[in-house]
Structure formats: structure tokens, C-alpha cells
Design a protein around this motif. Structure first.
Motif, PDB file in Angstrom:
ATOM      1  N   LYS A   8       0.833  -1.196   0.000  1.00  0.00           N
ATOM      2  CA  LYS A   8       0.000   0.000   0.000  1.00  0.00           C
ATOM      3  C   LYS A   8       0.875   1.257   0.000  1.00  0.00           C
ATOM      4  O   LYS A   8       1.885   1.323   0.698  1.00  0.00           O
ATOM      5  CB  LYS A   8      -0.886   0.033   1.248  1.00  0.00           C
ATOM      6  N   GLY A   9       0.456   2.244  -0.786  1.00  0.00           N
ATOM      7  CA  GLY A   9       1.111   3.536  -0.749  1.00  0.00           C
ATOM      8  C   GLY A   9       2.392   3.640  -1.543  1.00  0.00           C
ATOM      9  O   GLY A   9       3.088   4.655  -1.441  1.00  0.00           O
ATOM     10  N   LEU A  10       2.724   2.631  -2.340  1.00  0.00           N
ATOM     11  CA  LEU A  10       3.938   2.672  -3.156  1.00  0.00           C
ATOM     12  C   LEU A  10       3.619   3.414  -4.454  1.00  0.00           C
ATOM     13  O   LEU A  10       2.815   2.954  -5.258  1.00  0.00           O
ATOM     14  CB  LEU A  10       4.426   1.264  -3.476  1.00  0.00           C
ATOM     15  N   ILE A  11       4.243   4.560  -4.676  1.00  0.00           N
ATOM     16  CA  ILE A  11       3.902   5.392  -5.826  1.00  0.00           C
ATOM     17  C   ILE A  11       5.159   5.897  -6.516  1.00  0.00           C
ATOM     18  O   ILE A  11       6.254   5.853  -5.968  1.00  0.00           O
ATOM     19  CB  ILE A  11       3.016   6.592  -5.423  1.00  0.00           C
ATOM     20  N   ASP A  12       4.978   6.378  -7.735  1.00  0.00           N
ATOM     21  CA  ASP A  12       5.999   7.125  -8.486  1.00  0.00           C
ATOM     22  C   ASP A  12       7.305   6.352  -8.643  1.00  0.00           C
ATOM     23  O   ASP A  12       8.395   6.898  -8.430  1.00  0.00           O
ATOM     24  CB  ASP A  12       6.295   8.467  -7.801  1.00  0.00           C
ATOM     25  N   PRO A  13       7.267   5.083  -9.064  1.00  0.00           N
ATOM     26  CA  PRO A  13       8.514   4.327  -9.195  1.00  0.00           C
ATOM     27  C   PRO A  13       9.286   4.719 -10.449  1.00  0.00           C
ATOM     28  O   PRO A  13       8.713   5.129 -11.459  1.00  0.00           O
ATOM     29  CB  PRO A  13       8.028   2.878  -9.294  1.00  0.00           C
ATOM     30  N   CYS A  14      10.600   4.566 -10.379  1.00  0.00           N
ATOM     31  CA  CYS A  14      11.455   4.802 -11.542  1.00  0.00           C
ATOM     32  C   CYS A  14      12.631   3.829 -11.503  1.00  0.00           C
ATOM     33  O   CYS A  14      13.341   3.759 -10.497  1.00  0.00           O
ATOM     34  CB  CYS A  14      11.967   6.241 -11.556  1.00  0.00           C
ATOM     35  N   PRO A  15      12.855   3.087 -12.588  1.00  0.00           N
ATOM     36  CA  PRO A  15      13.984   2.156 -12.639  1.00  0.00           C
ATOM     37  C   PRO A  15      15.231   2.815 -13.214  1.00  0.00           C
ATOM     38  O   PRO A  15      15.175   3.864 -13.857  1.00  0.00           O
ATOM     39  CB  PRO A  15      13.470   1.080 -13.601  1.00  0.00           C
TER      40      PRO A  15
ATOM     41  N   LEU B 204      15.745   0.590  -8.387  1.00  0.00           N
ATOM     42  CA  LEU B 204      14.409   1.180  -8.439  1.00  0.00           C
ATOM     43  C   LEU B 204      14.264   2.130  -7.256  1.00  0.00           C
ATOM     44  O   LEU B 204      14.666   1.808  -6.133  1.00  0.00           O
ATOM     45  CB  LEU B 204      13.318   0.106  -8.353  1.00  0.00           C
ATOM     46  N   VAL B 205      13.683   3.312  -7.524  1.00  0.00           N
ATOM     47  CA  VAL B 205      13.351   4.248  -6.459  1.00  0.00           C
ATOM     48  C   VAL B 205      11.862   4.521  -6.520  1.00  0.00           C
ATOM     49  O   VAL B 205      11.256   4.503  -7.605  1.00  0.00           O
ATOM     50  CB  VAL B 205      14.166   5.556  -6.602  1.00  0.00           C
ATOM     51  N   HIS B 206      11.228   4.745  -5.374  1.00  0.00           N
ATOM     52  CA  HIS B 206       9.813   5.099  -5.363  1.00  0.00           C
ATOM     53  C   HIS B 206       9.514   6.013  -4.179  1.00  0.00           C
ATOM     54  O   HIS B 206      10.302   6.137  -3.229  1.00  0.00           O
ATOM     55  CB  HIS B 206       8.914   3.854  -5.340  1.00  0.00           C
ATOM     56  N   ALA B 207       8.357   6.659  -4.254  1.00  0.00           N
ATOM     57  CA  ALA B 207       7.879   7.533  -3.186  1.00  0.00           C
ATOM     58  C   ALA B 207       6.732   6.851  -2.447  1.00  0.00           C
ATOM     59  O   ALA B 207       6.397   5.685  -2.708  1.00  0.00           O
ATOM     60  CB  ALA B 207       7.438   8.873  -3.768  1.00  0.00           C
ATOM     61  N   TRP B 208       6.104   7.596  -1.534  1.00  0.00           N
ATOM     62  CA  TRP B 208       5.053   7.050  -0.673  1.00  0.00           C
ATOM     63  C   TRP B 208       3.840   7.980  -0.653  1.00  0.00           C
ATOM     64  O   TRP B 208       3.996   9.199  -0.634  1.00  0.00           O
ATOM     65  CB  TRP B 208       5.562   6.872   0.757  1.00  0.00           C
ATOM     66  N   ALA B 209       2.657   7.390  -0.623  1.00  0.00           N
ATOM     67  CA  ALA B 209       1.400   8.141  -0.498  1.00  0.00           C
ATOM     68  C   ALA B 209       0.935   8.069   0.951  1.00  0.00           C
ATOM     69  O   ALA B 209       0.646   6.981   1.465  1.00  0.00           O
ATOM     70  CB  ALA B 209       0.326   7.570  -1.418  1.00  0.00           C
ATOM     71  N   ARG B 210       0.867   9.223   1.617  1.00  0.00           N
ATOM     72  CA  ARG B 210       0.461   9.243   3.016  1.00  0.00           C
ATOM     73  C   ARG B 210      -0.934   8.641   3.210  1.00  0.00           C
ATOM     74  O   ARG B 210      -1.206   8.003   4.234  1.00  0.00           O
ATOM     75  CB  ARG B 210       0.491  10.674   3.557  1.00  0.00           C
ATOM     76  N   SER B 211      -1.822   8.841   2.229  1.00  0.00           N
ATOM     77  CA  SER B 211      -3.199   8.372   2.370  1.00  0.00           C
ATOM     78  C   SER B 211      -3.284   6.864   2.528  1.00  0.00           C
ATOM     79  O   SER B 211      -4.236   6.355   3.112  1.00  0.00           O
ATOM     80  CB  SER B 211      -4.026   8.800   1.155  1.00  0.00           C
ATOM     81  N   ARG B 212      -2.286   6.129   2.025  1.00  0.00           N
ATOM     82  CA  ARG B 212      -2.292   4.669   2.144  1.00  0.00           C
ATOM     83  C   ARG B 212      -1.229   4.157   3.102  1.00  0.00           C
ATOM     84  O   ARG B 212      -1.450   3.170   3.796  1.00  0.00           O
ATOM     85  CB  ARG B 212      -2.057   4.023   0.776  1.00  0.00           C
ATOM     86  N   ALA B 213      -0.077   4.813   3.123  1.00  0.00           N
ATOM     87  CA  ALA B 213       1.050   4.296   3.909  1.00  0.00           C
ATOM     88  C   ALA B 213       1.188   4.952   5.270  1.00  0.00           C
ATOM     89  O   ALA B 213       1.943   4.469   6.115  1.00  0.00           O
ATOM     90  CB  ALA B 213       2.348   4.484   3.120  1.00  0.00           C
ATOM     91  N   GLY B 214       0.497   6.097   5.483  1.00  0.00           N
ATOM     92  CA  GLY B 214       0.607   6.793   6.754  1.00  0.00           C
ATOM     93  C   GLY B 214       1.814   7.700   6.854  1.00  0.00           C
ATOM     94  O   GLY B 214       2.006   8.370   7.874  1.00  0.00           O
ATOM     95  N   ALA B 215       2.653   7.707   5.823  1.00  0.00           N
ATOM     96  CA  ALA B 215       3.839   8.557   5.814  1.00  0.00           C
ATOM     97  C   ALA B 215       4.186   8.885   4.377  1.00  0.00           C
ATOM     98  O   ALA B 215       3.854   8.151   3.451  1.00  0.00           O
ATOM     99  CB  ALA B 215       5.012   7.860   6.499  1.00  0.00           C
TER     100      ALA B 215
ATOM    101  N   GLY C 288       7.517  11.833  -6.719  1.00  0.00           N
ATOM    102  CA  GLY C 288       7.782  11.884  -8.154  1.00  0.00           C
ATOM    103  C   GLY C 288       9.224  11.734  -8.581  1.00  0.00           C
ATOM    104  O   GLY C 288       9.660  12.426  -9.505  1.00  0.00           O
ATOM    105  N   PRO C 289      10.027  10.829  -7.976  1.00  0.00           N
ATOM    106  CA  PRO C 289      11.451  10.771  -8.332  1.00  0.00           C
ATOM    107  C   PRO C 289      11.689  10.197  -9.725  1.00  0.00           C
ATOM    108  O   PRO C 289      11.017   9.261 -10.156  1.00  0.00           O
ATOM    109  CB  PRO C 289      12.026   9.841  -7.265  1.00  0.00           C
ATOM    110  N   LYS C 290      12.661  10.784 -10.417  1.00  0.00           N
ATOM    111  CA  LYS C 290      13.172  10.228 -11.666  1.00  0.00           C
ATOM    112  C   LYS C 290      14.671  10.008 -11.491  1.00  0.00           C
ATOM    113  O   LYS C 290      15.396  10.925 -11.077  1.00  0.00           O
ATOM    114  CB  LYS C 290      12.882  11.162 -12.845  1.00  0.00           C
TER     115      LYS C 290
END
Length: 502
Positions: free
Chosen positions: A121-128, A139-150, A187-189
Motif C-alpha cells: 500500500k502507498g507505493l507510488i511514483d517508481p522509476c527504474p 528502483l526508487v519510489h515515493a510514498w502516499a500518506r493516504s495509504r502508507a501513513g507517511a 515523483g522521483p526520476k
């Protein structure tokens, strides 16, 4: 636009969260598509200024049951597109399921079925990143607070070079909470340049933030940061996430989005160079440009993603997406021109925001006139079809079959908080069962509705201001629907859809 220059935005509609890659002399861009199908739009350009839509990489969203109804704030978030090992790769995050990827030998496919690379849950904006220097993949990714709490942090992984699995549990490689003044880092690239690992990522929120750059000698850090693009004294709020690309001549450019309310997330092209200290400098010394010299690329004829459609053979163009995974029989192919939509029976005669069988395209970012012809062949009382502007609030104009078998012109709307729609104008007869429908979309996305039922265009109802949905700009839509009940309810025929500038 004068010869030798371009004006931003280069994509003036809701192409949210763009990413870009160059292969030879061609540039390819993809963007978020959330819950609409098909998803993962694929755009092509040879000059970074003029773009055309050439297809989609994702025919349907999974799981099927989840996306059988509109999910405007779910689905495909912030994809990344790369070219590696003679294949195109697209990774994206579904905030409720995890990180997915698809790949293909050519941009037009065939694309593989979605593969879940990391569940959660909350795994967003991945970039390989495939590191040509070491042969390793990351791979790097960001987090959505609405699902992950952080949120406000970026997590890095080693990835199997075949792009199917991650090789570790992951590590926070950039913690925005430790950087004074930074919040909502996302949004990491990920890139490799000049011996450094680079992450270009925005922070500060979609409407108010800035673009950051991070660099480290090792993938897992430590990273140092700079702000490399911010609004300053321009009218480009954000400016938000995007991707870096280098031309064959060695020029660097950055494509990013700007949030514009009902118009969604429009795409800007910024010049980019490297400072003596080795940091990227984007725009005009870190401020977005409105007009700039074109990239040093062969001149191309003007082009833009299509909007008009004659629906040849009953087929609709690539610019259209269903509000959810489509079912067979919603649209019927035939020998003549014109789109034939079945009046799909709907439990409770739901409003348009809840209907999956709405065919949509992006609202243009400049004043325009949207127009379409409609003939209602729906046979049951309550069958209706029309042209709509859809968002948190919506308005539509079209035709409806009434109890005595006649057809009338109706114009209805619903506010964002409303659960039922209301008449915006008293219904009037449409004796031939057909009409030409029109929405004039002026500055500020203010919409004026009109229709011609045989005696010329007549305005209908008050001005309606289009509104966005969560994460999504307003949409133009075509639909046909009927009340719940047994048997076939007939169809509606749409002809000659046009969007003309005002």
C-alpha cells in the motif's frame, strides 16, 4: 509563436505526471491515466514541442472488479518510461496494490501484461535505472500518506536486471523530513550522469512546490540536494514533476507539469544546462520560461494530440478513454461513419460521475467550442444520451425518451456535493429525435451550453464552471444510458465530434 521559438505549455491539456525518453531521433512520453481505460498514453515527438498520441500501453486495469466502476483517484499513478535491452519499459505505482511494469519491443507494442514488481500500500511514483557502468539495476519510489501513513521520503532498491523482482527490502535513501523546509517529496526520476546517481524530484505540493535535484556517488546515498526550478516571479505555479532528456546534439531539456485547476496538469518544456559545480540549471536560471528558443532538432510540422473524430466505421480515436474498464457491446462497429453507443441499463439510473460507460477525452486548456451530432434511438422511457463536462461537478446536454414515446432536449447538472442531478433549463421537444449539441468553453473553464434541434442553435441554461476531480482535470464525455430493466434499450448515434478554438 514566432519562427525558431516555442511557447509553453507544449501540451495544453491534462497529461499528468509526464515522463520522457529518447530512442534514436524519436522522443516518447507517457503520463498518468488513473482509472480510465485504456491507460498509459503513449505520445511521440521529434522536436519536443509538437506531440501526437500514438497509442496506449495498458488496455485494461487490474483487478477487473476493482476498475469495473470509475476510480478517478486510483489506478495508474506517475509512470516512468525507459528504453533498455532493446525494449521499452514503463513502471508505475498503483497506490492500493504496488509497483507494476509493462514492456514491449516497439512503442506500439505488443505490450506485456502488467507485472507486479513490489506489492504494498502507498507505493507510488517508481522509476527504474539500469546502470550501464556496473550492470546493476535499481528502483526508487515515493510514498502516499493516504495509504502508507507517511510520505516525504524516497525508498531505493536493488532490482533484478530483468525488471521482474526487487533484490532487497529497500532503504530510505532521501528523507525529506531531515531537509529543512521540504515536505511532500515525491515523483522521483532516477538517472546516471557524470559519475553521479541523480534523482530529480519535486516537493512542496503540486500547486505550490518546487523541483529538486539530488546527487550521490552511491545509489544508497548519502545525497545532497538543490532546488533547481521554482515559480519565482512567473505565473507557473508548482512547477511539478517531470523528466530529463538529452537530444542527439547533446542539448538537455526538462518536461514537467503545472496544475491548472479544471484544465488539469499541463506540460511545459524547459531548457536545461549543467553549472560549473555540476548541478542542473533548469529554465531561466531556475525560473520557468514562457517562450524560448526551440530545441536544436530538425523542424517538424505543427502537431498535437487529436481531438476531432468522425468515428469511421463506428470506431473511436485514440484520444478517447472509458471511465472504467469497458464491457463488450458498449460501442458497436458498423459500415458507416458515426459512433453508436448502446443505452446501457444502469441500476438506479446513476449520475454520470458513477457510470463506467462514459467515453471521455481531456478538456482542452484554451478556450474552445466542443460540438457533436446526436440521434437517440433508445426505445425505453428514460433512455438518454448526451455531451457532458465531467468533474466533481458536472453538466450535460442531450436527448431523453419520455413516457409517451417522444424525445425531448434536456440540459442537466449536479454540484460537487449533490447526489442527484437537476434541470439547468426547461426541457423542450426534439421532434426528429436528433440534435446538434454544443459546449462553448471560455476562459476559466466557464461553459455555455447550446443545442440545435432543427431551428438553429439556442443557448440553454446558465454558465457552468467546470471543476476538476481529485488528481484529474475535467473531461469531455459522450454517454448513452437507460433505466434498469429487462431487454435491450436501444442506442444513440453520435456524429462529427469537433473541438474548435474560440
Amino acid at each position: 509563436m514566432t519562427h525558431g521559438t516555442y511557447r509553453n505549455p507544449v501540451l495544453n491539456a491534462d497529461w499528468s505526471d509526464p515522463d520522457v525518453v529518447r530512442v534514436g531521433d524519436d522522443f516518447y512520453l507517457t503520463a498518468s491515466s488513473f482509472g480510465r481505460a485504456p491507460g498509459l498514453p503513449l505520445l511521440h515527438s521529434r522536436d519536443l514541442v509538437h506531440w501526437t498520441l500514438v497509442g496506449h500501453a495498458l488496455e485494461r486495469l487490474e483487478p477487473e472488479d476493482e476498475f469495473a466502476s470509475p476510480r478517478h483517484d486510483r489506478g495508474v499513478w506517475a509512470p516512468s518510461i525507459r528504453h533498455h535491452d532493446d525494449r521499452f519499459w514503463i513502471f508505475w505505482g498503483d497506490p492500493d496494490q504496488g509497483v507494476f511494469q509493462v514492456n514491449a519491443p516497439e512503442i506500439r507494442g505488443p505490450w506485456t501484461a502488467p507485472h507486479l514488481v513490489k506489492e504494498g500500500k502507498g507505493l507510488i511514483d517508481p522509476c527504474p535505472l539500469w546502470d550501464d557502468e556496473t550492470g546493476e539495476a535499481y528502483l526508487v519510489h515515493a510514498w502516499a500518506r493516504s495509504r502508507a501513513g507517511a510520505n516525504n521520503r524516497l525508498t531505493g532498491h536493488r532490482m533484478h536486471p530483468d525488471g521482474t523482482t526487487l533484490l532487497d527490502e529497500g532503504k530510505v535513501i532521501v528523507d525529506g523530513d531531515r531537509i529543512p523546509g521540504w515536505f511532500t517529496l515525491e515523483g522521483p526520476k532516477l538517472y546516471r550522469h557524470d559519475g553521479w546517481f541523480w534523482i530529480l524530484a519535486p516537493a512542496g505540493g503540486v500547486e505550490t512546490g518546487w523541483q529538486g535535484a539530488f546527487r550521490s556517488r552511491g545509489f544508497f546515498g548519502p545525497y545532497e540536494e538543490r532546488i533547481v526550478l521554482e515559480q519565482k516571479d512567473t505565473d507557473v505555479n508548482g512547477p511539478h514533476q517531470g523528466g530529463w532528456v538529452r537530444t542527439p546534439a547533446g542539448e538537455d531539456w526538462f518536461l514537467h507539469f503545472q496544475q491548472r485547476g479544471a484544465y488539469g496538469r499541463v506540460v511545459h518544456l524547459q531548457p536545461m544546462r549543467w553549472s560549473e559545480a555540476g548541478w542542473p540549471v533548469i529554465g531561466d536560471e531556475g525560473a520557468p520560461v514562457a517562450v524560448h528558443r526551440r530545441p536544436d532538432l530538425p523542424p517538424q510540422p505543427p502537431a498535437a494530440p487529436a481531438t476531432d473524430d468522425d468515428f469511421p466505421g463506428g470506431r473511436y480515436g485514440r484520444q478517447w478513454q472509458w471511465a472504467a474498464n469497458p464491457q463488450g457491446g458498449w460501442a458497436t462497429q458498423h459500415s458507416a461513419d458515426g459512433l453508436r453507443l448502446t443505452c446501457v441499463r444502469s441500476a438506479g439510473h446513476r449520475d454520470l460521475r458513477e457510470l463506467p460507460n462514459v467515453l471521455t477525452q481531456r478538456l482542452p486548456g484554451t478556450p474552445c467550442l466542443a460540438e457533436v451530432g446526436l440521434r437517440l434511438d433508445g426505445t425505453v422511457p428514460g433512455a438518454r444520451a448526451g455531451l457532458a463536462v465531467l468533474g466533481d461537478a458536472f453538466g450535460w446536454i442531450g436527448l431523453e425518451r419520455v413516457a409517451d414515446g417522444t424525445v425531448r432536449l434536456v440540459h442537466r447538472f449536479a454540484e460537487a456535493a449533490a447526489v442527484t442531478e437537476r434541470d439547468a433549463e426547461h426541457p423542450r421537444p426534439a421532434t426528429e429525435g436528433q440534435a446538434r449539441l454544443r459546449i462553448e468553453i471560455g476562459p476559466g473553464a466557464r461553459c455555455r451550453f447550446a443545442a440545435d434541434t432543427g431551428d438553429g442553435f439556442r443557448p440553454s441554461g446558465p454558465v457552468f464552471t467546470a471543476t476538476p476531480w481529485r488528481w484529474v482535470g475535467a473531461l469531455l464525455g459522450l454517454f448513452a444510458v437507460a433505466p434498469e430493466g429487462p431487454g435491450h434499450a436501444g442506442a444513440a448515434a453520435f456524429t462529427r465530434f469537433r473541438v474548435d478554438p474560440l
